[in-house]
Design a protein around this motif. Structure first.
Motif, short mmCIF file in Angstrom:
data_model
loop_
_atom_site.label_atom_id
_atom_site.label_comp_id
_atom_site.label_asym_id
_atom_site.label_seq_id
_atom_site.Cartn_x
_atom_site.Cartn_y
_atom_site.Cartn_z
N ARG A 2 -30.93 -17.03 14.32
CA ARG A 2 -30.54 -15.71 14.81
C ARG A 2 -30.36 -15.84 16.31
O ARG A 2 -30.81 -16.83 16.91
CB ARG A 2 -31.60 -14.67 14.49
N MET A 291 -23.72 -17.72 17.56
CA MET A 291 -24.39 -16.74 16.71
C MET A 291 -24.04 -15.32 17.14
O MET A 291 -23.78 -14.45 16.31
CB MET A 291 -25.90 -16.95 16.78
N GLY A 295 -21.25 -14.87 14.42
CA GLY A 295 -22.11 -14.79 13.25
C GLY A 295 -22.45 -16.15 12.67
O GLY A 295 -22.56 -16.29 11.43
N ASP A 297 -25.16 -17.59 12.68
CA ASP A 297 -26.45 -17.55 12.01
C ASP A 297 -26.30 -17.26 10.52
O ASP A 297 -27.07 -17.79 9.70
CB ASP A 297 -27.36 -16.53 12.67
N VAL A 298 -25.32 -16.46 10.14
CA VAL A 298 -25.09 -16.17 8.73
C VAL A 298 -24.66 -17.43 7.99
O VAL A 298 -25.14 -17.73 6.90
CB VAL A 298 -24.03 -15.06 8.56
N GLU A 299 -23.76 -18.19 8.61
CA GLU A 299 -23.31 -19.44 8.01
C GLU A 299 -24.45 -20.45 7.90
O GLU A 299 -24.57 -21.18 6.91
CB GLU A 299 -22.17 -20.03 8.84
N MET A 301 -27.63 -19.72 7.57
CA MET A 301 -28.51 -19.27 6.49
C MET A 301 -27.95 -19.68 5.13
O MET A 301 -28.70 -20.07 4.23
CB MET A 301 -28.70 -17.76 6.58
N ARG A 302 -26.63 -19.60 4.98
CA ARG A 302 -26.02 -20.04 3.72
C ARG A 302 -26.23 -21.53 3.50
O ARG A 302 -26.51 -21.99 2.39
CB ARG A 302 -24.53 -19.72 3.73
#
Length: 327
Positions: A2, A291, A295, A297-299, A301-302
């Motif tokens: 994040r 991030m 975004g 951070d979303v990638e 997390m995936r």
């Protein structure tokens, strides 16, 4: 995974170095050893030149020493530029373990260089370009200052000082804007121009934040290096008193040689750790910017949840991450 605050960036840098010490500190140690060895050789050459001044008996002999002395000074400048060049290359290489550590993945020395190997040529290119432009800018400013002093005399300082200050501010602004080009070239697998443009775009509206973090980190590193050097200087003084209890010129030269060697070894060790820390902070700022803007951070997390591409570089374009055994 994040957007990071300042304290989290510092803590993440320490944790990354601790988990990937062989890759990060080991690589930085090699570069520092090369640089410090070359600087030590130049220092010894200057020491010999100064030592030979004691035997000079004529103006012709003094003029004969002037050429080698100027050559060694030029060599010191060349070594400084070489350090800047190698530092830019290593900055791009060390982003590999930092980006992988975001997903709690360790990276060995061999694995780091294998992952960075496909991007070495663009890294060398951007490092050479940045080093050459910096050298050219310094030469231009120095040349203008010399011309002003030769034509205007002491009154030229009224123009030279603002010129130096303005050039320094401009250099600092551009340096911050382009500091993430090596990271973009390695992680995003882009070319030299695209890497420079990418860094310029990422730093938009974030210059002051990046500048503040960079200044604080540099001050921390400087203070730590100074504190470490204090006992080294005291120990060197003690060694010098043993090597040369009677302070004649020859014994003082021997003591200076010993203290130079000790200082070089310590500077190499401290410099490798501090360089790895500064580079880790820079790489984490790069990840943080992506991030906040994209975004990332979303990638990440995936990737963490799926376990996909375990041997690649997180943040690379999909389908273009080169995976290698994490040996």
């Amino acid at each position: 995974m994040r957007p990071l605050q300042f304290g989290e960036i510092l803590d993440g840098a320490f944790q990354t170095i601790r988990r990937n010490a062989a890759a990060m500190v080991g690589s930085a140690l090699i570069v520092q050893a090369i640089s410090q060895t070359l600087l030590g050789a130049v220092s010894l050459g200057l020491l010999q030149a100064v030592d030979s001044l004691d035997t000079v008996e004529s103006r012709a002999e003094l003029d004969g020493l002037l050429g080698p002395f100027i050559g060694m000074m030029a060599g010191a400048l060349g070594i400084t530029m070489l350090m800047a060049f190698l530092g830019s290359v290593l900055q791009g290489v060390l982003v590999v373990p930092v980006s992988r550590s975001v997903l709690n993945r360790r990276t060995g020395f061999k694995a780091m260089w294998k992952l960075a190997a496909p991007r070495i040529w663009p890294l060398l290119g951007v490092a050479a370009l940045l080093t050459f432009v910096a050298l050219l800018a310094m030469a231009a400013v120095a040349g203008i200052a010399v011309v002003l002093l030769m034509n205007l005399g002491p009154a030229a300082f009224a123009l030279v000082i603002p010129l130096w200050l303005g050039a320094f501010v401009l250099y600092l602004w551009i340096a911050i804007k382009l500091m993430f080009a090596p990271a973009a070239i390695v992680v995003e697998q882009v070319g030299i121009y695209q890497g420079l443009l990418r860094s310029w775009q990422l730093t938009k509206n974030s210059w002051w934040r990046i500048f503040g973090i960079t200044i604080v980190v540099n001050l921390m590193v400087g203070v730590i290096g100074y504190v470490v050097q204090i006992p080294v200087q005291l120990a060197s003084g003690a060694v010098g008193s043993v090597v040369s209890p009677h302070p004649d010129f020859a014994s003082m030269s021997s003591a200076l040689l010993v203290t130079t060697i000790i200082s070089t070894v310590v500077s190499t060790l401290v410099g490798s750790i501090t360089f790895a820390f500064q580079t880790s902070v820079s790489a984490l700022i790069y990840m943080d910017l992506r991030m906040r803007r994209e975004g990332l951070d979303v990638e990440l997390m995936r990737l963490m949840e799926s376990g996909a591409d375990p041997d690649g570089i997180p943040g690379a374009p999909r389908g273009r991450s080169a995976g290698w055994p994490s040996a």
